[in-house]
Design a protein around this motif. Structure first.
Motif, short mmCIF file in Angstrom:
data_model
loop_
_atom_site.label_atom_id
_atom_site.label_comp_id
_atom_site.label_asym_id
_atom_site.label_seq_id
_atom_site.Cartn_x
_atom_site.Cartn_y
_atom_site.Cartn_z
N SER A 13 74.38 92.38 23.18
CA SER A 13 75.93 92.57 23.22
C SER A 13 76.02 94.04 23.54
CB SER A 13 76.31 92.25 21.68
OG SER A 13 75.83 93.25 20.89
N ASP A 14 77.30 94.51 23.79
CA ASP A 14 77.68 95.86 24.11
C ASP A 14 77.41 96.65 22.75
OD1 ASP A 14 78.22 95.52 26.48
OD2 ASP A 14 80.43 95.37 26.15
N GLU A 15 77.75 96.03 21.68
CA GLU A 15 77.59 96.57 20.42
C GLU A 15 75.80 97.06 20.19
OE1 GLU A 15 77.89 95.15 16.02
OE2 GLU A 15 79.68 95.52 16.74
N SER A 16 75.24 96.16 20.48
CA SER A 16 73.79 96.25 20.25
C SER A 16 73.40 97.28 21.22
CB SER A 16 73.04 94.89 20.51
OG SER A 16 73.35 93.93 19.38
N ILE A 17 73.56 97.49 22.29
CA ILE A 17 73.38 98.27 23.23
C ILE A 17 73.76 99.70 22.87
CG2 ILE A 17 73.34 99.35 25.72
CD1 ILE A 17 73.64 96.16 26.50
N ALA A 18 74.90 99.94 22.42
CA ALA A 18 75.23 101.23 21.62
C ALA A 18 74.42 101.41 20.71
CB ALA A 18 76.95 101.14 21.49
N ASP A 19 73.90 100.65 19.83
CA ASP A 19 73.02 100.96 18.75
C ASP A 19 71.53 101.69 19.50
OD1 ASP A 19 74.69 100.40 16.96
OD2 ASP A 19 73.89 98.55 16.46
N LEU A 20 71.22 101.73 20.51
CA LEU A 20 70.06 102.13 21.33
C LEU A 20 70.57 103.42 22.19
CD1 LEU A 20 68.81 98.63 22.32
CD2 LEU A 20 67.90 99.94 20.22
N PRO A 21 70.90 104.34 21.84
CA PRO A 21 71.16 105.73 22.60
C PRO A 21 70.12 105.86 23.60
CG PRO A 21 70.88 106.20 20.23
CD PRO A 21 70.75 104.81 20.24
N GLY A 22 70.41 106.31 24.58
CA GLY A 22 69.53 106.89 25.73
C GLY A 22 69.13 105.68 26.60
N PHE A 23 69.50 104.57 26.30
CA PHE A 23 69.04 103.47 27.20
C PHE A 23 70.07 102.96 28.02
CE2 PHE A 23 65.81 102.93 23.93
CZ PHE A 23 64.68 102.46 24.80
N VAL A 24 69.82 102.62 29.36
CA VAL A 24 70.73 102.12 30.30
C VAL A 24 70.30 100.47 30.21
CG1 VAL A 24 71.21 102.04 32.69
CG2 VAL A 24 70.63 104.09 31.81
N ALA A 25 71.32 99.54 30.23
CA ALA A 25 70.92 98.20 29.95
C ALA A 25 71.78 97.55 31.22
CB ALA A 25 71.55 97.53 28.67
N THR A 26 70.82 96.43 31.60
CA THR A 26 71.47 95.64 33.01
C THR A 26 71.04 94.18 32.36
OG1 THR A 26 70.77 97.31 34.69
CG2 THR A 26 70.98 95.14 35.37
N LEU A 33 67.58 94.00 30.60
CA LEU A 33 66.73 95.20 31.07
C LEU A 33 67.20 96.51 30.44
CD1 LEU A 33 64.38 96.47 32.79
CD2 LEU A 33 65.96 96.34 34.63
N LEU A 34 66.20 97.12 29.76
CA LEU A 34 66.43 98.25 29.09
C LEU A 34 65.68 99.44 29.81
CD1 LEU A 34 66.86 97.19 25.18
CD2 LEU A 34 68.61 97.86 26.94
N GLN A 35 66.12 100.30 30.16
CA GLN A 35 65.49 101.71 30.82
C GLN A 35 65.93 102.72 30.03
OE1 GLN A 35 67.01 100.62 34.73
NE2 GLN A 35 64.94 100.75 35.53
N GLY A 36 64.91 103.55 29.59
CA GLY A 36 65.18 104.72 28.80
C GLY A 36 63.89 105.31 28.14
N GLU A 37 64.06 106.56 27.50
CA GLU A 37 62.98 107.39 26.89
C GLU A 37 62.69 106.57 25.42
OE1 GLU A 37 64.00 111.39 26.56
OE2 GLU A 37 63.50 111.75 28.48
N LEU A 38 61.60 106.72 24.99
CA LEU A 38 61.09 105.83 23.49
C LEU A 38 60.24 106.74 23.09
CD1 LEU A 38 62.11 103.39 22.29
CD2 LEU A 38 60.54 102.06 23.49
N SER A 39 60.23 106.91 21.78
CA SER A 39 59.15 107.60 21.08
C SER A 39 58.44 106.61 20.56
CB SER A 39 59.50 108.57 20.06
OG SER A 39 60.26 108.09 19.04
N SER A 40 57.16 106.80 19.74
CA SER A 40 56.68 105.70 18.99
C SER A 40 57.38 105.18 17.63
CB SER A 40 55.18 106.34 18.32
OG SER A 40 54.55 106.65 19.38
#
Length: 68
Positions: A13-26, A33-40
């Motif tokens: 959902s849009d809300e769940s995507i908003a909880d994952l800052p720094g990701f672009v969702a398609t 599909l999520l694309q972005g930076e991710l630390s351990s």
């Protein structure tokens, strides 16, 4: 920080995507599909979020830097 592509079984959902800052969702059919930076540490949080939503991780791959 490394760039990743994650393919989820299901639609976030849009809300769940908003909880994952720094990701672009398609969203495509029945996957997200999520694309972005991710630390351990962030990776563990993201996996917990997917599990809580009942979504499976279909694929995880490291993406090449965009060069920007």
């Amino acid at each position: 920080m490394p760039q990743y592509e994650l393919v989820l079984e299901g639609l976030l959902s849009d809300e769940s995507i908003a909880d994952l800052p720094g990701f672009v969702a398609t969203r495509q059919k029945d996957t997200t599909l999520l694309q972005g930076e991710l630390s351990s540490q962030e990776f563990l949080h993201v996996l917990e979020t997917f599990a809580a939503l009942g979504l499976g991780l279909q694929r995880l791959s490291r993406a090449e830097p965009s060069g920007e």
